[in-house]
Motif scaffolding. Structure first.
Motif, PDB file in Angstrom:
ATOM      1  N   VAL A 137       0.866  -1.189  -0.120  1.00 13.88           N
ATOM      2  CA  VAL A 137       0.119  -0.022  -0.116  1.00 13.88           C
ATOM      3  C   VAL A 137       0.841   1.020  -0.016  1.00 13.88           C
ATOM      4  O   VAL A 137       1.827   1.395   0.786  1.00 13.88           O
ATOM      5  N   SER A 138       0.676   2.136  -0.869  1.00 11.65           N
ATOM      6  CA  SER A 138       1.305   3.578  -1.025  1.00 11.65           C
ATOM      7  C   SER A 138       0.434   4.332  -0.195  1.00 11.65           C
ATOM      8  O   SER A 138      -0.666   4.544  -0.994  1.00 11.65           O
ATOM      9  N   ARG A 139       0.986   5.545   0.296  1.00 10.88           N
ATOM     10  CA  ARG A 139       0.244   6.338   0.996  1.00 10.88           C
ATOM     11  C   ARG A 139       1.061   7.939   0.902  1.00 10.88           C
ATOM     12  O   ARG A 139       2.171   7.832   1.452  1.00 10.88           O
ATOM     13  N   GLN A 178       3.136   0.113  -8.154  1.00  7.21           N
ATOM     14  CA  GLN A 178       2.353   1.382  -8.168  1.00  7.21           C
ATOM     15  C   GLN A 178       3.572   2.385  -8.704  1.00  7.21           C
ATOM     16  O   GLN A 178       4.530   2.417  -8.302  1.00  7.21           O
ATOM     17  N   VAL A 188      -4.687   2.774   7.305  1.00  2.85           N
ATOM     18  CA  VAL A 188      -4.171   1.573   6.805  1.00  2.85           C
ATOM     19  C   VAL A 188      -5.006   0.666   7.106  1.00  2.85           C
ATOM     20  O   VAL A 188      -5.211   0.375   8.348  1.00  2.85           O
ATOM     21  N   THR A 197      -6.163  -3.306   7.051  1.00  3.72           N
ATOM     22  CA  THR A 197      -5.790  -4.691   7.017  1.00  3.72           C
ATOM     23  C   THR A 197      -6.641  -5.642   7.175  1.00  3.72           C
ATOM     24  O   THR A 197      -7.615  -5.492   7.975  1.00  3.72           O
ATOM     25  N   SER A 212      -5.077  -2.144   2.219  1.00  4.65           N
ATOM     26  CA  SER A 212      -5.324  -1.157   1.559  1.00  4.65           C
ATOM     27  C   SER A 212      -5.059   0.165   2.268  1.00  4.65           C
ATOM     28  O   SER A 212      -4.908   0.000   3.640  1.00  4.65           O
ATOM     29  N   GLY A 213      -5.570   1.459   1.799  1.00  7.44           N
ATOM     30  CA  GLY A 213      -5.188   2.584   2.604  1.00  7.44           C
ATOM     31  C   GLY A 213      -5.627   4.044   1.939  1.00  7.44           C
ATOM     32  O   GLY A 213      -6.002   3.834   0.592  1.00  7.44           O
TER      33      GLY A 213
END
Length: 891
Positions: free
Chosen positions: A27-29, A281, A78, A80, A72-73
């Motif tokens: 997940v990228s945030r 991503q 975040v 889980t 996901s986030g």
């Protein structure tokens, strides 16, 4: 009745090293406050958070009840999923919400504004409110007609989500009205990926048959279509920095860049990962791309190649297959060598994850492997590493590590200093077919490596040049009649000890290799050996699950340990050679006390330990386990706790079963989160006084009370040489209280206003403080007066005490009240230094008045008694501490 023990007497689980990623997409945030993109990767029951700037580990989450199935986030949390529940985390480690309601494991999560959308394996779609954790919607789909495989939200489509299915169809739903908006016929192939494109109304759809379709969902038309020839697409992303590029990852670990304007392949990276690309991503507004894989790696790529392709910029990786060898390699005990079935060698740092390095994979021809083209398979790769030996004495000059490989007769060298594979492949001049290398050791000086083979031969090589330097025993018959099981050298390179399958232990002179100078016949066949060069002890792990200890100086057997009920996998000495630690296939790790010859500690683990190594400093025990990708550290409790070791009878106790260490400290189970207060913890405030029996200081700076008796000297010293000139019209300002913080004295104006209203008060000559002190009757009121004194400057305190005398406007009653305040302060054992300082100043100013007044003398006697008791108490404690310290020094 058997004695029970719930933990190990010596070792406690510390943490695990080497975990980076699993098959779950990362997940990228982007965190606006940090100005950095954070990456969250699953590592089983936990997830790690990495920063893109330096690619270093920032935090580790709490433990989940089971492995994380999806992540996901959004900008706040975040999310889980583990088993049937979903968890929301803040800052990567703070659990904020738990969402329950699913009856099957969750495999898809999509944050959607103030809601999250989740899909489980029973084909049930649920929507939860993020804040109050309530269930907003429940949709159930028939598996035969529409089994959900993907979910995405097309931009600009308000309240709508697009679902992909195993049957190949797609459905557009309005989640606010719970209605099906449109059904797309599909392409009769499983939908594996759906990703919205930067162009409005366009969604990229990857199918199981290898096709990639860019579809306009507004008009239900195909924009363009591609065929992926490098395996099934597992992940897909678009560059967000303006370049019309689509990137896809496949099950074979390949990355393909597609030019959307030319509608063709622009570039590709073969074997970007050793396993399937789990997550991909492209970062927003940057020519960067991040990928993760089940091969336990997280990589960042940058698009700066001439052909528009990407190259590797940063990476974090561990073993892609479970490691089977672990060895400490430095005297400091900070770095560990770990070798795995993936033929790679890694350096793991026990202090910080940032210093973890990969030394690469073993290859027969290093130059040919470097020249290999991207689309070619490297046929020079060597199989798994089975044996490892190192010496760092000459690490700066030449290679310092040697390794053996599965079913191979050759040995490879590695450079710890250069963090890469060495340039030498060691092999004897004549090798029979089917002969393999079985054991090796690098000498203490780091100049030679001695290797034993399955045909009974022992050969010596030079580490610097890789040149063959001779053999032990006869050329034809070799050193032993059977395969070599172990080869060791002593501390001074004077002796070589070999153990063979012929049940003989032979002692050789290092230089004279013609015949052994002593042969020791063994009762049992040897499986492996381990030598502690400093003490001259040699441990032999036998095939009957026993351990024999031999003194190489006297060449006699000195100890024999029995207790294992399975094949012994590894043995090692501690730094002082007092303990011998062993592990076997019975899932136990035993610690034997060498001087007494007794078993002093035993515990079992979930998975059998395949290798172990004690730190040179004695602080950790490192171990590897069957099916685990990490290296586990066990802390030595004797370094920080009082432990009294006693012999352990394995048959008389229940062997404690310890859980393998995790990536973070032990935390409460997530299942008990209902009884845990998730609000912010109340800040701890220290009490004013720990105990009424103790003397407590005020904490005031010394400038407030230390020089009260010598203020006249200080004023004379600080008197200006020239007189101050006052301006004709000084500006108006509010009076302030002399303190460290800027505070206005509002009581002064209040008193002035009262003086104007009350004529009787205007005739009084007492100061406001003296009036307040004169009215005190209990401890609380005296305390308020003391707090007022604390805010005054030394000069103001002196003025207040001086003005209490009758000849300058004060009264005897005010002086009595001041003494009572000091008496109450001394009896309370608080503000001890202030009470002594104020009393000294009072006696200095009013000695004559006190001697002439009987009431003041009586009050002063009570103060004297309280002060004497306080000083005697302080003196007794000080003298006791001085005596204890002196006694300890004389020991």
């Amino acid at each position: 009745m058997a004695e029970t023990n719930s933990r190990s007497q010596i070792f406690a689980g510390a943490r695990v090293l080497g975990y980076v990623s699993t098959h779950v997409p990362f997940v990228s945030r982007f965190i606006k406050r940090r100005g950095e993109t954070l990456l969250c990767t699953s590592v089983g029951k936990w997830f790690h958070t990495y920063g893109c700037d330096k690619f270093r580990l920032l935090s580790v989450s709490g433990e989940h009840p089971g492995p994380i199935t999806c992540m996901s986030g959004d900008s706040f949390h975040v999310y889980t999923a583990s088993e049937n529940d979903i968890y929301a985390w803040r800052r990567g480690c703070e659990l904020k919400h738990v969402y329950k309601g699913h009856q099957a494991p969750v495999h898809k999560i999509l944050p959607f504004g103030v809601h999250i959308i989740t899909i489980d394996e029973d084909n049930v779609l649920k929507i939860f409110d993020i804040k109050d954790e309530s269930e907003f919607l429940d949709l159930r789909f028939e598996t035969k007609h529409f089994q959900i495989t993907t979910i995405c939200h097309p931009p600009t489509y308000l309240n709508k989500i697009l679902l992909g299915s195993k049957q190949g169809q797609l459905q557009l739903w309005n989640i606010r009205t719970s209605k099906l908006v449109h059904t797309f016929t599909g392409w009769n192939s499983r939908v594996v990926v759906t990703e919205p494109a930067p162009a409005i109304d366009v969604v990229a759809i990857a199918l199981a048959n290898g096709k990639i379709i860019l579809h306009n969902i507004r008009y239900d038309q195909i924009v363009m279509e591609f065929v992926h020839d490098w395996g099934t697409v597992t992940s897909l992303s678009f560059r967000m920095d303006g370049a019309p590029i689509m990137v896809t990852g496949s099950v074979k670990g390949n990355l393909v860049m597609w030019d959307l304007e030319e509608k063709k392949v622009m570039s590709q990276i073969q074997s970007a990962h050793y396993s399937s690309v789990a997550g991909l991503q492209c970062l927003s507004s940057e020519p960067l791309m991040v990928t993760n894989s089940q091969d336990n790696s997280l990589k960042m790529w940058i698009f700066d190649m001439p052909d528009g392709g990407a190259r590797l910029l940063k990476k974090r990786e561990g073993h892609s297959l479970p490691p089977n060898l672990v060895r400490y390699c430095e005297p400091t005990g900070e770095n560990i060598l770990a070798a795995g079935k993936d033929s790679s060698l890694h350096i793991l740092n026990t202090v910080t994850e940032t210093f973890n390095k990969s030394m690469g994979r073993a290859t027969k021809n290093k130059k040919a492997s470097k020249k290999k083209k991207k689309h070619q398979v490297d046929n020079h790769m060597l199989p798994a590493i089975t044996q490892l030996s190192s010496c760092m004495q000459r690490d700066k000059q030449w290679d310092s590590i040697a390794s053996l490989h599965e079913n191979k007769y050759l040995a490879s060298t590695w450079s710890y200093n250069n963090i890469c594979m060495g340039k030498h492949i060691l092999k004897p001049p004549e090798v029979e077919k089917g002969v393999i290398a079985t054991c090796l050791t690098v000498t203490h000086c780091g100049n030679f490596v001695i290797i034993g083979y399955s045909n009974g031969q022992v050969h010596k090589f030079n580490m610097q040049s890789g040149i063959y330097r001779g053999h032990y025993g006869k050329q034809n018959t070799g050193a032993h009649k059977g395969a070599l099981r172990g080869v060791e050298t002593d501390l001074c390179n004077q002796r070589v000890i070999t153990a063979g399958a012929d049940d003989k232990l032979k002692f050789w002179h290092f230089k004279d290799a013609a015949a052994p100078y002593h042969v020791l016949r063994l009762e049992e066949s040897v499986n492996m050996t381990k030598c502690h060069r400093d003490s001259g002890l040699l441990a032999l792990a036998n095939e009957d699950f026993t351990i024999t200890l031999v003194d190489i100086d006297t060449m006699n057997i000195v100890r024999r340990f029995e207790g294992h009920v399975g094949k012994i996998n590894d043995i090692d000495f501690d730094c002082q050679s007092r303990w011998l630690v062993s592990t076997s296939m019975d899932c136990t790790i035993c610690t034997w006390d060498i001087p007494s010859g007794q078993l002093v500690d035993i515990f079992s683990v979930e998975q059998p330990c395949t290798s172990l190594s004690m730190s040179p400093t004695g602080d950790f025990l490192a171990s590897t386990h069957v099916g685990e990708l990490g290296v586990f550290l066990w802390a030595n409790k004797l370094l920080y706790d009082k432990v009294f070791l006693r012999p352990v009878d394995r048959n008389a106790i229940d062997v404690p079963r310890l859980k393998l260490p995790s990536t973070a400290a032990e935390k409460p189970d997530i299942e008990d989160i209902g009884v845990i207060d998730l609000n912010e913890e109340v800040e701890y405030k220290s009490p004013e006084q720990i105990s009424e029996e103790l003397l407590t200081l005020s904490g005031q700076p010394t400038s407030r009370w230390l020089n009260l008796l010598n203020l006249d000297i200080v004023k004379r010293r600080n008197k200006p040489k020239t007189s101050l000139t006052v301006s004709k019209s000084a500006p108006f300002f509010l009076p302030t209280i002399p303190s460290l913080e800027l505070e206005f004295d509002l009581e002064k104006d209040k008193l002035n206003s009262e003086k104007k209203l009350l004529m009787s008060e205007s005739l009084s000559t007492l100061t406001p403080f003296a009036k307040k002190l004169n009215a005190c009757e209990n401890y609380t009121e005296y305390k308020e007066c003391l707090e007022k004194l604390k805010t005054l400057s030394p000069s103001s305190i002196e003025a207040e005490v001086t003005s209490m005398a009758p000849d300058v406007g004060g009264t005897i009653d005010v002086m009595k009240q001041f003494l009572k305040m000091i008496d109450v302060l001394l009896k309370s054992n608080r503000d001890f230094e202030l009470a002594q300082s104020y009393l000294s100043l009072f006696l200095k100013m009013h000695t004559k008045t006190i001697s002439e007044n009987a009431e003041l003398r009586e009050t002063l006697e009570s103060v004297e008694q309280s002060a004497t008791e306080a000083w005697s108490k302080l003196q007794s404690h000080l003298l006791y501490n001085i005596c204890v310290v002196k006694a300890l020094k004389d020991m």
